[in-house]
Design an enzyme around this catalytic site. Sequence first.
Site, mmCIF file in Angstrom:
data_model
loop_
_atom_site.group_PDB
_atom_site.id
_atom_site.type_symbol
_atom_site.label_atom_id
_atom_site.label_comp_id
_atom_site.label_asym_id
_atom_site.label_seq_id
_atom_site.Cartn_x
_atom_site.Cartn_y
_atom_site.Cartn_z
ATOM 1 N N TRP A 157 0.868 -1.181 0.000
ATOM 2 C CA TRP A 157 0.000 0.000 0.000
ATOM 3 C C TRP A 157 0.904 1.231 0.000
ATOM 4 O O TRP A 157 2.015 1.225 0.548
ATOM 5 C CB TRP A 157 -0.962 -0.018 1.183
ATOM 6 C CG TRP A 157 -0.346 0.120 2.551
ATOM 7 C CD1 TRP A 157 -0.436 1.185 3.385
ATOM 8 C CD2 TRP A 157 0.460 -0.848 3.247
ATOM 9 N NE1 TRP A 157 0.247 0.956 4.543
ATOM 10 C CE2 TRP A 157 0.809 -0.282 4.494
ATOM 11 C CE3 TRP A 157 0.915 -2.145 2.953
ATOM 12 C CZ2 TRP A 157 1.593 -0.959 5.429
ATOM 13 C CZ3 TRP A 157 1.698 -2.806 3.870
ATOM 14 C CH2 TRP A 157 2.032 -2.224 5.099
ATOM 15 N N CYS A 158 0.451 2.304 -0.619
ATOM 16 C CA CYS A 158 1.379 3.384 -0.939
ATOM 17 C C CYS A 158 1.947 4.062 0.288
ATOM 18 O O CYS A 158 3.129 4.443 0.296
ATOM 19 C CB CYS A 158 0.723 4.390 -1.885
ATOM 20 S SG CYS A 158 -0.602 5.407 -1.173
ATOM 21 N N ASP A 159 1.145 4.243 1.359
ATOM 22 C CA ASP A 159 1.685 4.952 2.512
ATOM 23 C C ASP A 159 2.726 4.140 3.272
ATOM 24 O O ASP A 159 3.431 4.675 4.123
ATOM 25 C CB ASP A 159 0.578 5.440 3.456
ATOM 26 C CG ASP A 159 -0.587 4.489 3.594
ATOM 27 O OD1 ASP A 159 -0.969 3.883 2.589
ATOM 28 O OD2 ASP A 159 -1.119 4.358 4.707
ATOM 29 N N SER A 160 2.850 2.841 2.957
ATOM 30 C CA SER A 160 3.924 2.056 3.569
ATOM 31 C C SER A 160 5.289 2.595 3.164
ATOM 32 O O SER A 160 6.289 2.346 3.852
ATOM 33 C CB SER A 160 3.816 0.582 3.165
ATOM 34 O OG SER A 160 4.057 0.414 1.773
#
Length: 764
Positions: A157-160
């Site tokens: 997931w991108c915010d990771s």
Amino acid sequence: MKNLSTCAIGFFAGILLAAGLRAQAQSADISPKPVLDIMQRVADWQLAHPSKHQPTDWTQGAGDAGFMALAGISGDAKYRDAMRAMGEANEWKLGPRQYHADDQCVGQSYAELYLLYREPKMIAPMRERFDFILAHPPASDSLDFSQKDHGQKLWSWCDSLFMGPPAWVRLSAATGDPRYQDFAVKEWWRTTDYLYDPNEHLYFRDSTYFKKTEANGKKVFWGRGNGWVMGGLVRVLQYLPMNHPDRPRFEQLFKDMAAKILTCQQPDGLWSASLLDPESYPLKETSGSGFYTYALAWGVNQGLLDRAQFEPAVRKAWAALVGCVDADGKLTHVQPIGADPKKFAEDSTEVYGVGAFLLAGSEVYRMAVLENTKATQLKISNPANLWRENETIEIPFKAEQLAFLDEHKFTVVDGLSSKILVSQKCVKPSSAHSHSATLLFQVDLAPNEAKTFYILDASALAAVPPPIVKTFARYVPERYDDFAWESDRIAHRTYGQALIKAEHTISSGPDVWIKRDRGLIVDTMYATKHYHEDNGEFMDDYRVGSSRGDGGLGIWDGKKLHTSSNYRNWKLITTGPIRSEFELTYDAWDAGNGRMISETKRYSIDAGSWLTKAESTFSSDDKAPLTIGVGLAERACPTNREEFFARDQAEGWMTYWQPEDQPKGTTAVAILLPKGLVQEFTNDNPDMPDRVKHANVPQPTHEGYPPIRTQLAITQAEAGRPFTYYFGACWDRSGDFTNHVQWEDYVKRFAERRDQPLQVTVGN
């Protein structure tokens, strides 16, 4: 531009004269003090209203990142102290999930705290966790978010990309181990290849968004999620080595995303919860906007983004963020976790929003500072293929410029962040009638890396962060005229004239005090007078007697070492935070054949070093060269105890891993002479057979085994010219060196650093 070694920048202060000139600010919208004031007000509110999330949660990790940025520019130590207290309370542990990026986020602050304090415990659990991940990669490499565990053992997931990679690259910076940054780089691009839309220059939140559209028919790109990515990009680039082969690719990704994000800024200065359909999401949202402001301001400050194009957007965004701060310091309009981005309370706040605000403020502050003063740029280059840490940079000033230095306080700013580095002005006598001065600061550099730093007049800042003092030296009249000194790694003392009268001890050999942690112990040792008791933290377990101790010297006639008495006079030159330096003088003594020798000795020790620099200048009416021996006291050794000597004549070093006496651990010592100048290694009793050395060894009492002879490195010195060498020690219970090979490797690396000094290029 001119390339200069760290010891040959005598004209540099002339360039610094320009740093005192203040440039007219481009705009009245921002200036350092108002920016810092609002940051501290928001931080104070958050400290007074702590988040109820778990202390190792990603929300806290993002907030902590902002607090660390504030600590790097604030004159109030409470923010740094709060972060240290956080780490201590967490026992420096990550979140509970072994692989999950969210549970790695807090490690970013642990690593940054380590780089401030250099205490191994601060990164030990994180290092253990990351080593496990490297040794046990997930069985599946799928990032498909529709699978059972959402692929969250990887960064699916991108915010990771904000949570995980910055922690990994910081651990590389803290340890010098490239495996961590290599993992971060590999996994960043795996996630990017999967979630990044090269046409829109934005990231999908996860794979379940690939086919979703907004009400206006455009793709769904989560505003805050892409803010996390932009923040993550900055925080990777801050610690990824400047010469890393993937750095240009990261920078290009950053510039591509920044160009897109600029087009998505709304008229009020903020960014919508949905980047391509702002009309469907009319509420203000400050957490994503905070990360965008942080990233764009950083890009302008780094010269990656065009100032004329992007700075107005940064100023507009910062004004909008400040407009969302209540009078008491509460940051509002933060979208809660999992909430409908179209409907949430205007006064909603969260610790991660505060973190984003503080990160943004730190770069706006830097922008304001650099617009209000002329800074002098320094490029520090590492010519060696080895990791450098705690390396001291010396910027010399000419004697005629000392008056100017007295009127101005200079400070050093990191090139890749807003952080104000610890610096120290050191004024010392060059001769009886002249003085010289240097500005000191320390750097870490990857192999063959070059970094940029800035020196500026501290009056351009709203505040200067209080330094962490890591060295100390003082005269100790309450203990028979001792003179004691220490770094954050090791401590020493040497003896004055009063000890001769009190205990009949005659020796100019340095003593060793060992310690486990990075704190300063000299005053505590003298105050408690518990020198030899093993309290588990620090003690004196090194017996000098009349020996050369750790690094003492004498005049060698081929059979006998002629040594001075205890020092007569002392002069403190400087003490802490980076370097402590002092000078001792010794009465003349007979060096054999009636030749009288006197000595002036200047000692200095730097933060992060186990070795002290010694500079001996001999005086004699006879100008013939002197043969000197620099020594290490050798211990009586029972046959059932291990000891290890190692020597390298070409490089000029000798180490001694002493036999353990009582169960107090092992003390190791070392000397390092100039490269290629050691004529031989010998000792002052070469005929002593091993059976004598190992026979009838007295039992140690309150301190270590007694010295039985001195192992010597023989070299030449000239009267009237300084002779420079190093000596030092370590304790195996400090956790830094657990065996003799590690200690030998440290001394070898120190010799390599000596042989390949850092290079300084000055320019603007």
